[in-house]
Design an enzyme around this catalytic site. Structure first.
Site, PDB file in Angstrom:
ATOM      1  N   ASP A 324      36.984  35.758  41.697  1.00 31.70           N
ATOM      2  CA  ASP A 324      37.475  36.604  40.523  1.00 31.70           C
ATOM      3  C   ASP A 324      36.325  37.270  40.764  1.00 31.70           C
ATOM      4  O   ASP A 324      34.480  37.331  40.817  1.00 31.70           O
ATOM      5  CB  ASP A 324      38.119  35.472  39.677  1.00 31.70           C
ATOM      6  CG  ASP A 324      39.129  36.960  38.690  1.00 31.70           C
ATOM      7  OD1 ASP A 324      39.307  38.137  39.352  1.00 31.70           O
ATOM      8  OD2 ASP A 324      39.478  36.453  38.729  1.00 31.70           O
ATOM      9  N   GLU A 516      44.398  40.580  30.547  1.00 38.28           N
ATOM     10  CA  GLU A 516      43.012  40.322  30.878  1.00 38.28           C
ATOM     11  C   GLU A 516      42.849  39.742  29.366  1.00 38.28           C
ATOM     12  O   GLU A 516      43.566  39.477  28.146  1.00 38.28           O
ATOM     13  CB  GLU A 516      42.134  40.352  31.398  1.00 38.28           C
ATOM     14  CG  GLU A 516      42.696  40.584  32.762  1.00 38.28           C
ATOM     15  CD  GLU A 516      41.464  40.446  33.396  1.00 38.28           C
ATOM     16  OE1 GLU A 516      40.630  39.851  33.349  1.00 38.28           O
ATOM     17  OE2 GLU A 516      41.216  41.385  35.155  1.00 38.28           O
TER      18      GLU A 516
END
Length: 616
Positions: A324, A516
């Site tokens: 990521d 997020e």
């Protein structure tokens, strides 16, 4: 399958009419920031790899990816294991460093944010990769998580929570439309020359305080398994697009729902949430992204037990693992080189080395040093590179690197599909005195609340930009436009303050767009101050109140319910949400959505609406 660079490059140049100018980032490009890392400052950037391949190669032909691997130098192999953000590239970087991949983070777009603008950029990147010694095509990646959501005027489908709501109502038909959405998303991606999306999320969200709950399909393992497998099947149905299972593993089980937090799980807990990955691997999912989060205190990106022993060896995953965003910099080791070695040895195959050009250039340098000093075995490098090459081969990139189809985004067909999905996701939670059935007979309707005329609020995060935003961010149908298309007597008052008499008021409330960790909540998920004010103003009118919620998760609304005649969770319905709401309120569409999350009175408190609840 004998291939030579000269033939491949000639084919690509024949098919591509794009210019060779390197793209430049637009002034409003936005990419997410990784957490600061104090102990791993990148070293001075070398302008070329430390060694170069021999200028004379007697024969560069190959008949398999194994044969291609045997032709590669260490520099070329490490280049394949490197992914750089487009805004972190300088002219000639792709050729100089043999880069295997480039990505766009959320909101990272070309100067001309159209299908043609994207195609011009991605085709140029591809041309540069084909101009390397071996002509290995790069693979471009993007977060197309609810449609091709970075591209202006692309179709924005409901977020995954909405697809979960469809699936709870009818798992089979929910899987069918999820697969159709996956295929439509892939079609719009290929129109822009992009063959790889970092989606879908296979996490099972068990704490709605988590800021990524809406990216999940729900709290039920069977639901997540069925719908995520269908999305992957749709994305990969053409054989030209790769899906990415994420974020492996336990992201929805972190303590207090903290993004990038720690999940405390034993083997039984781990295997309980594995079915989505098991089914996706059986279905041929090509790539996987580990979670930022930890399992029992160890970051997933450095867990060999879970990435190699379980994922690759036991479950038989044959694709490649992509890290990521700058996640390597969060690992143990005390230095960037040690962090890189930890990740690669654990089973990460390609590193998303972002947050500046120095980070990916130094990644290349440090990984090479780790190989040469024995910290990373060459067999691990070869395994990673072979996995990457085989995915590119499966996508047909060696035979046809000219990915762009010349098509368009936001087509009428795709918008109709998005509208259907949004309508089917609408979840009716309260309907006193059958108020919904009586709406068609009302003469004067008041629409109130910011969400009543706000495409950005309908779409939520990961929409044009990483965090999303309010307003007319892209083409679509607002709730106001949707209602006024079927009713002539709809009055809009954003703050709920209006004069006259109304048969009913529809008040649109919900959450601000977020993505997020910006969406993490420590306590109750409650209504915004401006929404409460609009509701109070509407109460003064003395008419029935229908509340529509634009939200990525359940909200704590029990103290308001007695004032509402009806409650509809529209979730985050996307660009066509306005027409979809009109369909279920005034058209022939039925309410078939069922909640994929349990609603509670307070966080962790008594149940208000159980999982699977919904009225028809």
């Amino acid at each position: 399958m004998t291939k030579r660079l000269s033939l491949l490059l000639a084919l690509f140049l024949l098919l591509s009419a794009c210019s060779g100018v390197s793209p430049t980032p637009s002034a409003d490009s936005v990419t997410p920031d990784a957490p600061p890392v104090e102990e791993t400052t990148p070293a001075e950037t070398p302008e070329t790899p430390e060694t170069s391949p021999s200028p004379e190669e007697p024969d560069l032909s190959y008949g398999s990816m194994e044969e291609l691997l045997a032709l590669m130098t260490l520099d070329e192999k490490i280049g394949q294991m490197t992914q750089a953000e487009r805004i972190d590239l300088q002219g000639g970087d792709i050729k100089r460093f043999y880069l295997g991949s480039v990505l766009s983070g959320g909101g990272s777009v070309p100067a001309t944010n159209t299908a043609a603008g994207w195609s011009k950029m991605t085709d140029d990147f591809m041309r540069q990769s084909l101009d390397t010694r071996l002509g290995i095509p790069l693979i471009y990646g993007i977060d197309a998580v609810h449609g091709h959501n970075n591209v202006m005027n692309a179709t924005i489908f409901p977020h995954n929570v909405g697809l979960g709501a469809i699936g709870v109502g009818d798992i089979k038909s929910g899987a069918v439309i999820a697969q159709e959405i996956g295929a439509a998303t892939a079609e719009e991606m290929l129109a822009t020359g992009i063959p790889w999306t970092f989606s879908p999320v296979l996490g099972v969200a068990e704490d709605i305080r988590w800021g990524r709950a809406y990216e999940c399909f729900g709290e039920n393992v069977d639901l997540v398994t069925a719908i995520s497998s269908a999305v992957i099947a749709g994305l990969q149905s053409s054989g030209k697009v790769a899906a990415c299972m994420k974020h492996y593993l336990g992201e929805g089980q972190t303590v207090n729902g903290q993004n990038q937090g720690n999940a405390i799980m034993d083997d039984e807990d781990i295997r309980r949430i594995l079915p989505p990955y098991i089914e996706a691997i059986k279905g041929g999912a090509l790539t996987l992204m580990p979670s930022f989060s930890s399992v029992n205190g160890l970051k997933m990106h450095e867990s060999k037990e879970l990435l190699t022993d379980l994922l690759k060896d036991e479950l038989g995953f044959e694709g490649f693992v992509i890290s990521d965003w700058a996640a390597i910099t969060q690992l143990t080791g005390g230095s960037y080189q040690n962090q890189i070695a930890n990740a690669i040895n654990a089973g990460v195959d390609m590193v998303m080395a972002t947050n500046g050009r120095n980070w990916w250039v130094d990644y290349i340098k440090y990984l090479k040093a780790a190989v040469l000093n024995g910290d990373v075995p060459m067999e691990r490098i070869d395994d990673a590179v072979l996995r990457i090459l085989k995915v590119k081969e499966k996508l047909g990139l060696f035979e046809n690197p000219n990915v762009s189809t010349g098509g368009d985004v936001g087509t009428e067909e795709h918008r109709a599909l998005a509208r259907e999905a949004a309508a089917r996701s609408m979840t009716l939670l309260k309907n006193e005195n059958d108020i919904i059935a009586r709406l068609k007979d009302f003469d004067n309707i008041l629409l109130a609340g910011e969400g009543g005329s706000d495409i950005g609020m309908q779409c939520g995060g990961w929409s044009i930009t990483w965090q999303g935003s309010h307003g007319a961010i892209t083409e679509g149908t607002t709730i106001l436009e949707g209602l006024q298309a079927v009713k002539d007597n709809v009055t809009y008052a954003k703050d709920g303050v209006a004069e006259g008499e109304f048969d009913c008021a529809i008040v649109v409330v919900g959450e601000n767009p977020y993505a997020e960790y910006e969406g993490d909540r420590s306590g109750n998920v409650t209504l915004r101050t401006q929404d409460v004010a609009a509701l109070n103003a509407v109460y003064e009118l003395g008419c029935p109140v229908i509340v529509v919620m634009l939200t990525g998760r359940p909200m704590m609304v029990s103290t308001h319910l007695e004032n509402w005649d009806a409650l509809i969770s529209a979730w985050l319905p996307g660009s066509e949400g306005g027409g979809a709401l009109a369909d279920v309120l005034f058209g022939d569409a039925e309410f078939t959505g069922r909640t994929p999350f349990t609603w509670t009175v307070t966080q962790g408190g008594d149940t208000l609406y159980e999982y699977g609840y919904g009225l028809s």
